[in-house]
Design a protein around this motif. Sequence first.
Motif, PDB file in Angstrom:
ATOM      1  N   LEU A 274      52.469 182.164  70.880  1.00  0.00           N
ATOM      2  CA  LEU A 274      53.213 181.669  69.797  1.00  0.00           C
ATOM      3  C   LEU A 274      52.740 180.361  69.226  1.00  0.00           C
ATOM      4  N   ALA A 275      51.972 179.391  70.003  1.00  0.00           N
ATOM      5  CA  ALA A 275      51.442 177.978  69.586  1.00  0.00           C
ATOM      6  C   ALA A 275      52.541 177.270  69.153  1.00  0.00           C
ATOM      7  N   VAL A 276      53.652 177.145  69.890  1.00  0.00           N
ATOM      8  CA  VAL A 276      54.761 176.226  69.199  1.00  0.00           C
ATOM      9  C   VAL A 276      54.807 174.960  69.893  1.00  0.00           C
ATOM     10  N   ALA A 277      54.308 174.735  71.047  1.00  0.00           N
ATOM     11  CA  ALA A 277      54.604 173.261  71.725  1.00  0.00           C
ATOM     12  C   ALA A 277      53.421 172.506  71.090  1.00  0.00           C
ATOM     13  N   ARG A 278      53.899 171.409  70.749  1.00  0.00           N
ATOM     14  CA  ARG A 278      52.994 170.205  70.540  1.00  0.00           C
ATOM     15  C   ARG A 278      52.175 169.555  71.467  1.00  0.00           C
ATOM     16  N   SER A 279      50.956 169.544  71.517  1.00  0.00           N
ATOM     17  CA  SER A 279      50.298 168.946  72.717  1.00  0.00           C
ATOM     18  C   SER A 279      49.528 167.497  72.523  1.00  0.00           C
ATOM     19  N   GLY A 280      49.504 167.214  71.111  1.00  0.00           N
ATOM     20  CA  GLY A 280      48.624 165.882  70.781  1.00  0.00           C
ATOM     21  C   GLY A 280      47.631 165.885  70.602  1.00  0.00           C
ATOM     22  N   LEU A 281      46.852 167.343  70.525  1.00  0.00           N
ATOM     23  CA  LEU A 281      45.399 167.129  70.460  1.00  0.00           C
ATOM     24  C   LEU A 281      44.905 166.880  68.969  1.00  0.00           C
ATOM     25  N   ALA A 282      45.634 167.336  68.093  1.00  0.00           N
ATOM     26  CA  ALA A 282      45.303 166.834  66.738  1.00  0.00           C
ATOM     27  C   ALA A 282      44.998 165.628  66.502  1.00  0.00           C
ATOM     28  N   ASP A 283      45.930 164.597  66.963  1.00  0.00           N
ATOM     29  CA  ASP A 283      45.987 163.154  66.950  1.00  0.00           C
ATOM     30  C   ASP A 283      44.737 162.773  67.762  1.00  0.00           C
ATOM     31  N   HIS A 284      44.723 163.341  68.994  1.00  0.00           N
ATOM     32  CA  HIS A 284      43.518 163.110  69.716  1.00  0.00           C
ATOM     33  C   HIS A 284      42.247 163.084  69.240  1.00  0.00           C
ATOM     34  N   LEU A 285      42.201 164.366  68.491  1.00  0.00           N
ATOM     35  CA  LEU A 285      40.617 164.604  67.605  1.00  0.00           C
ATOM     36  C   LEU A 285      40.548 163.723  66.638  1.00  0.00           C
ATOM     37  N   ASN A 286      41.600 163.449  65.938  1.00  0.00           N
ATOM     38  CA  ASN A 286      41.618 162.461  64.593  1.00  0.00           C
ATOM     39  C   ASN A 286      41.342 160.966  65.009  1.00  0.00           C
ATOM     40  N   ARG A 287      41.446 160.582  66.289  1.00  0.00           N
ATOM     41  CA  ARG A 287      41.282 159.166  66.446  1.00  0.00           C
ATOM     42  C   ARG A 287      39.863 158.957  66.952  1.00  0.00           C
ATOM     43  N   GLN A 288      39.089 160.171  67.195  1.00  0.00           N
ATOM     44  CA  GLN A 288      37.663 160.152  67.493  1.00  0.00           C
ATOM     45  C   GLN A 288      36.927 159.854  66.426  1.00  0.00           C
ATOM     46  N   ALA A 289      35.392 159.333  66.771  1.00  0.00           N
ATOM     47  CA  ALA A 289      34.504 158.941  65.646  1.00  0.00           C
ATOM     48  C   ALA A 289      34.324 160.164  64.864  1.00  0.00           C
ATOM     49  N   PRO A 290      33.789 160.267  63.500  1.00  0.00           N
ATOM     50  CA  PRO A 290      33.729 161.409  62.697  1.00  0.00           C
ATOM     51  C   PRO A 290      32.622 162.321  63.520  1.00  0.00           C
ATOM     52  N   GLN A 291      33.225 163.503  63.305  1.00  0.00           N
ATOM     53  CA  GLN A 291      32.457 164.741  64.064  1.00  0.00           C
ATOM     54  C   GLN A 291      32.847 165.999  63.319  1.00  0.00           C
ATOM     55  N   ILE A 292      31.974 167.180  63.756  1.00  0.00           N
ATOM     56  CA  ILE A 292      32.467 168.446  63.441  1.00  0.00           C
ATOM     57  C   ILE A 292      33.424 169.103  64.634  1.00  0.00           C
ATOM     58  N   THR A 293      34.628 169.224  64.268  1.00  0.00           N
ATOM     59  CA  THR A 293      35.592 169.865  65.409  1.00  0.00           C
ATOM     60  C   THR A 293      35.357 171.384  65.263  1.00  0.00           C
ATOM     61  N   HIS A 294      34.635 171.947  66.353  1.00  0.00           N
ATOM     62  CA  HIS A 294      34.442 173.571  66.352  1.00  0.00           C
ATOM     63  C   HIS A 294      35.407 173.916  67.485  1.00  0.00           C
ATOM     64  N   LEU A 295      36.414 174.602  66.950  1.00  0.00           N
ATOM     65  CA  LEU A 295      37.540 175.556  67.698  1.00  0.00           C
ATOM     66  C   LEU A 295      36.746 176.659  68.203  1.00  0.00           C
ATOM     67  N   HIS A 296      37.312 176.866  69.510  1.00  0.00           N
ATOM     68  CA  HIS A 296      37.134 178.395  70.291  1.00  0.00           C
ATOM     69  C   HIS A 296      38.578 178.813  70.350  1.00  0.00           C
ATOM     70  N   TRP A 297      38.573 179.343  71.574  1.00  0.00           N
ATOM     71  CA  TRP A 297      39.918 179.880  72.304  1.00  0.00           C
ATOM     72  C   TRP A 297      40.862 178.553  72.562  1.00  0.00           C
ATOM     73  N   VAL A 298      41.749 178.451  71.769  1.00  0.00           N
ATOM     74  CA  VAL A 298      42.713 177.157  71.789  1.00  0.00           C
ATOM     75  C   VAL A 298      44.228 177.562  72.285  1.00  0.00           C
ATOM     76  N   ASN A 299      44.379 178.844  72.874  1.00  0.00           N
ATOM     77  CA  ASN A 299      45.835 178.852  73.006  1.00  0.00           C
ATOM     78  C   ASN A 299      46.400 178.647  74.506  1.00  0.00           C
ATOM     79  N   SER A 300      47.065 179.208  74.944  1.00  0.00           N
ATOM     80  CA  SER A 300      47.930 178.808  76.279  1.00  0.00           C
ATOM     81  C   SER A 300      48.463 177.395  75.983  1.00  0.00           C
ATOM     82  N   ASP A 301      49.259 177.152  74.929  1.00  0.00           N
ATOM     83  CA  ASP A 301      49.587 175.750  74.583  1.00  0.00           C
ATOM     84  C   ASP A 301      48.641 174.580  74.578  1.00  0.00           C
ATOM     85  N   MET A 302      47.163 174.999  74.043  1.00  0.00           N
ATOM     86  CA  MET A 302      46.301 173.789  74.015  1.00  0.00           C
ATOM     87  C   MET A 302      46.626 173.132  72.818  1.00  0.00           C
ATOM     88  N   ILE A 303      47.314 173.662  71.777  1.00  0.00           N
ATOM     89  CA  ILE A 303      47.460 173.074  70.412  1.00  0.00           C
ATOM     90  C   ILE A 303      48.541 174.217  69.675  1.00  0.00           C
TER      91      ILE A 303
END
Length: 409
Positions: free
Chosen positions: A85-114
């Motif tokens: 369902l990907a309902v629970a907020r994990s903080g991953l987007a904020d974590h990625l957005n704080r990092q230096a410029p990069q290409i964010t390459h998503l793979h399998w990101v379930n189990s409440d990862m984001i």
Amino acid sequence: MAMLPINHVSYGSTGGGAAIAAHRLHLACLGQGLASQMTVVEGPQAEHIAPFRRSKSLRRTLQREWARHLRKKYAATQVAGLASLAVARSGLADHLNRQAPQITHLHWVNSDMISIPEIGRIRRPVVWTLHDMWAFCGAEHYTEAEGWRSGYADSTQRGFDINRWVWTRKRRHWISPFQIVCPSNWLASCVRESALMRDWPVRCIPNAIDTDLWRPLDKAAARSGLNLPHDAPMVVFGAMGGDGDPRKGFTYLKEAMMRVHARFPDLHAIVFGSEGQSDGFPFPVHFTGPVNDTAQLQRIYSAADVFALPSRQDNLPNTGVEALACGVPIAGFAIGGLTDLVPDPQVGHLARPFDEANLAEGIGAILESRNSEAGLAMSAAARRHAEQSYAAPVIAAQYAELYQDVLAR
């Protein structure tokens, strides 16, 4: 244009097929001189792999409890197989957005990862390699229904429709299209036909494998190392998630193998990844249990004359790529990514879905030729297909070109 670093975001780097594929691509990128790292929730710590610790806030706890309630009340009856369902907020987007410029390459990101809203809030160029159907479906990871084609508009589900609800949240929060990558042409065609992503950019790039590491071993030596008979016809089947998943088609294989045994009385089979028992089979079946050692898996593949892949649905299973790299022809049904793994009869046999008799014919034909020049040619063709289509440098080069295209856009 200068290449940005690539951050492969995956729930894990080991364990499941998607995690293994993500880690192999990460290593392939490093091998081609790209600045690559991984962000994972689970997996062993290593250089260029950074752990992500999910939020432990009260809000997240409540969201997870709510999602658990929804899965128990609705998904258990409306979704066959894994539901996310990907309902629970994990903080991953904020974590990625704080990092230096990069290409964010998503793979399998379930189990409440984001969560679904967080995916839409990533402020980096995003490439997303799909390892199943979840991204354009509702809660389903694999489905033989086709609600994803219409956005579940034609659903006959009474009351609350969990798939429609999850799909609607994706449509609402994913405003800007990401660059989608699919390891198989079948999954790419599904993306292009989906209501959610049909207008998104999509490209087919297969999973990578190190063909210097994964290579054929001497068959006699491999069988000796596994205490297997040297001359018996040998079929191998991989059930990495166990043999109880109907999608993997083990029941089809059992019926086909009964037919093969009638033709080859000295038949043997190896099943790795499962703790099953050989009771009920009229021929020896060697269940190895889970195998995480590359050298041991190489021996298993190399000991076989044919690798059986009787899936009902599959993207581009790592086991099939591994078998080809070890010079083992594949027998399966003409579905999903198997048509990429076996593009012509030189590297295996694709049976009519889901015709056990036709599958048995294909397995039997490969076994019949196992000690002949035709069999050696088929093994060589399987290996050549792996080197040309799935070798790490080949795949990394395709991704490097894609990354440049994404940055240019």
